[in-house]
Design a protein around this motif. Structure first.
Motif, PDB file in Angstrom:
ATOM      1  N   SER A  21       0.834  -1.209   0.000  1.00  0.00           N
ATOM      2  CA  SER A  21       0.000   0.000   0.000  1.00  0.00           C
ATOM      3  C   SER A  21       0.867   1.257   0.000  1.00  0.00           C
ATOM      4  O   SER A  21       0.554   2.237  -0.680  1.00  0.00           O
ATOM      5  N   ALA A  22       1.943   1.232   0.781  1.00  0.00           N
ATOM      6  CA  ALA A  22       2.850   2.383   0.812  1.00  0.00           C
ATOM      7  C   ALA A  22       3.514   2.569  -0.553  1.00  0.00           C
ATOM      8  O   ALA A  22       3.683   3.700  -1.020  1.00  0.00           O
ATOM      9  N   PHE A  23       3.895   1.460  -1.193  1.00  0.00           N
ATOM     10  CA  PHE A  23       4.486   1.533  -2.537  1.00  0.00           C
ATOM     11  C   PHE A  23       3.508   2.155  -3.519  1.00  0.00           C
ATOM     12  O   PHE A  23       3.847   3.069  -4.275  1.00  0.00           O
ATOM     13  N   GLY A  24       2.269   1.666  -3.521  1.00  0.00           N
ATOM     14  CA  GLY A  24       1.266   2.190  -4.452  1.00  0.00           C
ATOM     15  C   GLY A  24       0.958   3.650  -4.211  1.00  0.00           C
ATOM     16  O   GLY A  24       0.859   4.443  -5.150  1.00  0.00           O
ATOM     17  N   GLY A  25       0.815   4.024  -2.952  1.00  0.00           N
ATOM     18  CA  GLY A  25       0.529   5.425  -2.637  1.00  0.00           C
ATOM     19  C   GLY A  25       1.667   6.344  -3.031  1.00  0.00           C
ATOM     20  O   GLY A  25       1.444   7.433  -3.577  1.00  0.00           O
ATOM     21  N   ALA A  26       2.896   5.928  -2.762  1.00  0.00           N
ATOM     22  CA  ALA A  26       4.048   6.752  -3.118  1.00  0.00           C
ATOM     23  C   ALA A  26       4.182   6.868  -4.632  1.00  0.00           C
ATOM     24  O   ALA A  26       4.518   7.940  -5.149  1.00  0.00           O
ATOM     25  N   LEU A  27       3.906   5.781  -5.350  1.00  0.00           N
ATOM     26  CA  LEU A  27       4.008   5.815  -6.812  1.00  0.00           C
ATOM     27  C   LEU A  27       2.955   6.747  -7.415  1.00  0.00           C
ATOM     28  O   LEU A  27       3.252   7.528  -8.322  1.00  0.00           O
ATOM     29  N   VAL A  28       1.749   6.693  -6.904  1.00  0.00           N
ATOM     30  CA  VAL A  28       0.690   7.586  -7.401  1.00  0.00           C
ATOM     31  C   VAL A  28       1.035   9.042  -7.100  1.00  0.00           C
ATOM     32  O   VAL A  28       0.875   9.918  -7.958  1.00  0.00           O
TER      33      VAL A  28
END
Length: 84
Positions: free
Chosen positions: A45-52
Motif C-alpha cells: 500500500s505504501a508503494f502504491g501510494g508513493a508511486l501515485v
C-alpha cells in the motif's frame, strides 16, 4: 534530450523511490512486531501510494526539449522552364 526521455527518467526515479518507501515501511512494521502478511500488505500500500503521488507530481511539470533544431533549408524548386 527530448521531453519524453526526461519524463521517462523522472518516472523511473519515482518507481525506485516508491519501491524504497514500500520496502522500508514493510521492514519498519516487521521490526515493530506485526505479522508478515500485514507487513507485505502495508508495504504494498505504501508503494502504491508513493508511486501515485510521485506520478501526480511529475505530471504537473512541463518537460521541454533541449535539442536545438537546425533551421531547414527550403525545398528545391521543381519548376521547369517553359518549353519553347
Amino acid at each position: 534530450m527530448s521531453a519524453f526521455q526526461k519524463r521517462l527518467i523522472a518516472l523511473a526515479f519515482s518507481l525506485f523511490l516508491s519501491l524504497l518507501v514500500g520496502v522500508a515501511w514493510g521492514f519498519i512494521l516487521f521490526g515493530v512486531g506485526e505479522s508478515g502478511r500485514e507487513c507485505v500488505k502495508s508495504g504494498g500500500s505504501a508503494f502504491g501510494g508513493a508511486l501515485v503521488l510521485c506520478t501526480a507530481v511529475i505530471m504537473l511539470f512541463h518537460f521541454r526539449d533541449d535539442r536545438e533544431e537546425k533551421p531547414q533549408a527550403p525545398p528545391p524548386s521543381r519548376t521547369k522552364a517553359p518549353a519553347e
